[in-house]
Write a protein that holds these residues in place. Structure first.
Motif, mmCIF file in Angstrom:
data_model
loop_
_atom_site.group_PDB
_atom_site.id
_atom_site.type_symbol
_atom_site.label_atom_id
_atom_site.label_comp_id
_atom_site.label_asym_id
_atom_site.label_seq_id
_atom_site.Cartn_x
_atom_site.Cartn_y
_atom_site.Cartn_z
ATOM 1 N N GLN A 165 0.846 -1.130 -0.042
ATOM 2 C CA GLN A 165 -0.087 0.060 0.121
ATOM 3 C C GLN A 165 0.827 1.383 -0.016
ATOM 4 O OE1 GLN A 165 -3.230 0.131 2.716
ATOM 5 N NE2 GLN A 165 -3.496 -1.977 2.982
ATOM 6 N N ASN A 166 1.805 1.325 0.720
ATOM 7 C CA ASN A 166 2.907 2.324 0.967
ATOM 8 C C ASN A 166 3.524 2.692 -0.389
ATOM 9 O OD1 ASN A 166 2.193 2.936 3.576
ATOM 10 N ND2 ASN A 166 4.064 1.839 4.377
ATOM 11 N N ILE A 167 3.719 1.431 -1.129
ATOM 12 C CA ILE A 167 4.589 1.924 -2.459
ATOM 13 C C ILE A 167 3.596 2.520 -3.488
ATOM 14 C CG2 ILE A 167 5.381 0.663 -4.468
ATOM 15 C CD1 ILE A 167 6.481 -1.610 -2.607
ATOM 16 N N LEU A 168 2.285 2.149 -3.507
ATOM 17 C CA LEU A 168 1.319 2.532 -4.273
ATOM 18 C C LEU A 168 0.909 3.949 -3.843
ATOM 19 C CD1 LEU A 168 -1.255 -0.296 -5.118
ATOM 20 C CD2 LEU A 168 0.288 0.635 -6.866
ATOM 21 N N ARG A 169 0.814 4.112 -2.668
ATOM 22 C CA ARG A 169 0.484 5.420 -2.156
ATOM 23 C C ARG A 169 1.532 6.576 -2.513
ATOM 24 N NH1 ARG A 169 0.426 4.374 2.696
ATOM 25 N NH2 ARG A 169 -2.087 4.322 3.067
ATOM 26 N N VAL B 242 3.634 11.873 -7.995
ATOM 27 C CA VAL B 242 3.268 12.452 -9.229
ATOM 28 C C VAL B 242 1.861 13.521 -8.931
ATOM 29 C CG1 VAL B 242 1.953 12.070 -11.526
ATOM 30 C CG2 VAL B 242 3.507 10.459 -10.751
ATOM 31 N N VAL B 243 1.108 13.119 -8.464
ATOM 32 C CA VAL B 243 -0.084 14.269 -7.991
ATOM 33 C C VAL B 243 0.354 15.344 -7.301
ATOM 34 C CG1 VAL B 243 -2.415 14.223 -6.930
ATOM 35 C CG2 VAL B 243 -1.854 12.088 -8.095
ATOM 36 N N SER B 244 1.097 15.152 -6.400
ATOM 37 C CA SER B 244 1.469 16.283 -5.573
ATOM 38 C C SER B 244 2.167 17.583 -6.484
ATOM 39 C CB SER B 244 2.424 16.112 -4.346
ATOM 40 O OG SER B 244 3.612 15.520 -4.849
ATOM 41 N N GLU B 245 2.539 17.110 -7.345
ATOM 42 C CA GLU B 245 3.213 18.156 -8.109
ATOM 43 C C GLU B 245 2.151 18.674 -9.182
ATOM 44 O OE1 GLU B 245 6.227 19.105 -8.123
ATOM 45 O OE2 GLU B 245 6.579 17.527 -6.560
ATOM 46 N N LEU B 246 0.835 18.510 -9.202
ATOM 47 C CA LEU B 246 -0.074 19.016 -10.167
ATOM 48 C C LEU B 246 -1.018 20.218 -9.376
ATOM 49 C CD1 LEU B 246 -1.611 15.684 -11.477
ATOM 50 C CD2 LEU B 246 0.169 17.256 -12.588
ATOM 51 N N ASP B 247 -1.494 21.096 -10.076
ATOM 52 C CA ASP B 247 -1.996 22.215 -9.763
ATOM 53 C C ASP B 247 -3.484 21.546 -9.097
ATOM 54 O OD1 ASP B 247 -2.852 24.765 -9.283
ATOM 55 O OD2 ASP B 247 -4.024 25.071 -11.247
ATOM 56 N N TYR C 18 -3.681 20.059 -5.902
ATOM 57 C CA TYR C 18 -3.306 19.243 -5.095
ATOM 58 C C TYR C 18 -3.418 19.763 -3.790
ATOM 59 C CZ TYR C 18 -0.845 16.084 -1.881
ATOM 60 O OH TYR C 18 -0.177 15.431 -0.541
ATOM 61 N N ILE C 19 -3.986 19.266 -2.786
ATOM 62 C CA ILE C 19 -4.109 19.717 -1.335
ATOM 63 C C ILE C 19 -3.444 18.419 -0.265
ATOM 64 C CG2 ILE C 19 -5.577 20.674 0.614
ATOM 65 C CD1 ILE C 19 -7.302 21.741 -1.882
ATOM 66 N N PRO C 20 -2.714 18.980 0.331
ATOM 67 C CA PRO C 20 -2.300 17.672 1.302
ATOM 68 C C PRO C 20 -3.528 17.409 2.098
ATOM 69 C CG PRO C 20 -0.587 19.538 1.447
ATOM 70 C CD PRO C 20 -1.871 19.898 0.816
ATOM 71 N N GLY C 21 -3.388 15.780 2.159
ATOM 72 C CA GLY C 21 -4.653 15.131 3.032
ATOM 73 C C GLY C 21 -5.937 14.946 2.245
ATOM 74 N N CYS C 22 -5.863 15.481 1.001
ATOM 75 C CA CYS C 22 -7.001 15.291 0.310
ATOM 76 C C CYS C 22 -7.178 13.923 -0.172
ATOM 77 C CB CYS C 22 -7.234 16.137 -1.117
ATOM 78 S SG CYS C 22 -5.726 15.615 -2.259
ATOM 79 N N GLU C 23 -8.248 13.417 -0.437
ATOM 80 C CA GLU C 23 -8.660 12.004 -1.019
ATOM 81 C C GLU C 23 -8.416 11.956 -2.614
ATOM 82 O OE1 GLU C 23 -12.491 9.111 -2.086
ATOM 83 O OE2 GLU C 23 -12.479 10.369 0.022
ATOM 84 N N ILE C 24 -7.683 11.141 -2.878
ATOM 85 C CA ILE C 24 -7.101 10.757 -4.374
ATOM 86 C C ILE C 24 -7.947 9.579 -5.135
ATOM 87 C CG2 ILE C 24 -5.308 10.485 -6.009
ATOM 88 C CD1 ILE C 24 -3.554 12.131 -3.862
ATOM 89 N N GLU C 25 -8.389 9.840 -6.179
ATOM 90 C CA GLU C 25 -8.963 8.539 -6.683
ATOM 91 C C GLU C 25 -8.427 8.408 -8.337
ATOM 92 O OE1 GLU C 25 -13.463 6.575 -8.131
ATOM 93 O OE2 GLU C 25 -13.210 8.330 -6.811
ATOM 94 N N ILE C 26 -7.852 7.397 -8.702
ATOM 95 C CA ILE C 26 -6.998 7.236 -9.959
ATOM 96 C C ILE C 26 -7.995 5.991 -10.613
ATOM 97 C CG2 ILE C 26 -5.002 6.774 -11.260
ATOM 98 C CD1 ILE C 26 -3.623 7.739 -8.900
ATOM 99 N N LYS C 27 -8.436 6.250 -11.691
ATOM 100 C CA LYS C 27 -9.111 4.982 -12.697
ATOM 101 C C LYS C 27 -8.340 5.155 -13.964
ATOM 102 C CE LYS C 27 -13.638 5.254 -10.366
ATOM 103 N NZ LYS C 27 -15.030 5.107 -10.587
ATOM 104 N N PHE C 28 -8.137 3.795 -14.453
ATOM 105 C CA PHE C 28 -7.649 3.590 -15.999
ATOM 106 C C PHE C 28 -7.998 2.261 -16.241
ATOM 107 C CE2 PHE C 28 -3.964 3.008 -13.093
ATOM 108 C CZ PHE C 28 -3.517 1.771 -13.523
#
Length: 249
Positions: free
Chosen positions: A222-226, A232-237, A239-249
């Motif tokens: 889990q830590n590897i995926l997180r 990647v996501v933290s570099e995007l406009d 992004y807020i620390p502690g927010c919920e992130i959902e990735i689908k593909f």
């Protein structure tokens, strides 16, 4: 998905108990599957050596499917572990009721003719007595005896109270992050109220689904995926620390 097993001596009321549990769970709006252990050693669903499916198997097919107008049978040339069988149910079923299956650590109802039978089949995953003996006793080893033919609503009320969402089953060397020596030990602690189902650390933070099927992951994975996703996501406009992130593909 929640899983329980009904185990006991032959002709002690296992199938009748399972049948009534399935009927009552279905009446309560649940989607229910079942697994029946066949103890007859020579059992084969397709014993005719001249049948087309047997000829496929003899030719070397490792997985054979027989599709008819009213049913589809998938024939594995091996005895699958119970945990592997349950993977087929995870996406579409709320409950799986197993009969005679004892090679998996899940809450268990024991059926019997007498107390000697109970002693033979009892385990620390047993939480209830049913079957033929249940009309003659009120409890065994502190667990209630409930006759599925006379008081099925009470029995299923207890099942809904005691049976929890199925736990992962990691090798001890892979996890034990919950503080227990194994997933089976944790399961026993949950059944007996010493732990909560929510205490399983494998359910925290990161969830991976492949074609709708949840993949169990130890905290390390889990830590590897997180960390990979956050990198990647933290570099995007946005992004807020502690927010919920959902990735689908």
């Amino acid at each position: 998905m929640k899983v329980l097993s009904v185990c006991g001596i032959s002709k002690s009321g296992k199938t009748t108990t399972v049948e009534n549990i399935i009927r009552e769970l279905t009446a309560r709006g649940h989607r229910v599957g079942s697994v029946k252990e066949i103890h007859f050693e020579a059992f084969e669903i397709d014993p005719d050596p001249q049948s087309n499916t047997r000829r496929h198997r003899a030719a070397g097919a490792q997985l054979v499917c027989a599709r008819g107008m009213n049913e589809t049978d998938i024939l594995f040339e091996e005895m699958l572990p119970a945990a592997k069988i349950l993977e087929f149910y995870e996406k579409d079923y709320d409950w799986v009721v197993m009969e005679g299956v004892s090679d998996i650590c899940v809450p268990t109802i024991v059926t019997a003719h007498n107390e000697d039978d109970l002693a033979e089949k009892w385990s620390d995953m047993a939480f209830c007595v049913s079957g033929r003996i249940s009309s003659r006793i009120e409890e065994y080893c502190g667990a209630p005896a409930i006759d599925a033919t006379a008081d099925i609503k009470r029995l299923v009320d207890l099942i809904e109270l005691k049976v929890y969402d199925r736990l992962p089953s990691f090798p001890p060397e892979c996890c034990t992050a919950c503080g227990m020596d194994s997933c089976d030990e944790f399961a026993r602690a949950v059944l007996h109220g010493k732990k909560r189902r929510a205490d399983c650390v494998a359910d925290r933070g990161v969830e991976l689904l492949i074609n709708g099927r949840r993949i169990d992951m130890v905290p390390f994975v889990q830590n590897i995926l997180r960390n990979a996703a956050l990198g990647v996501v933290s570099e995007l406009d946005g992004y807020i620390p502690g927010c919920e992130i959902e990735i689908k593909f």
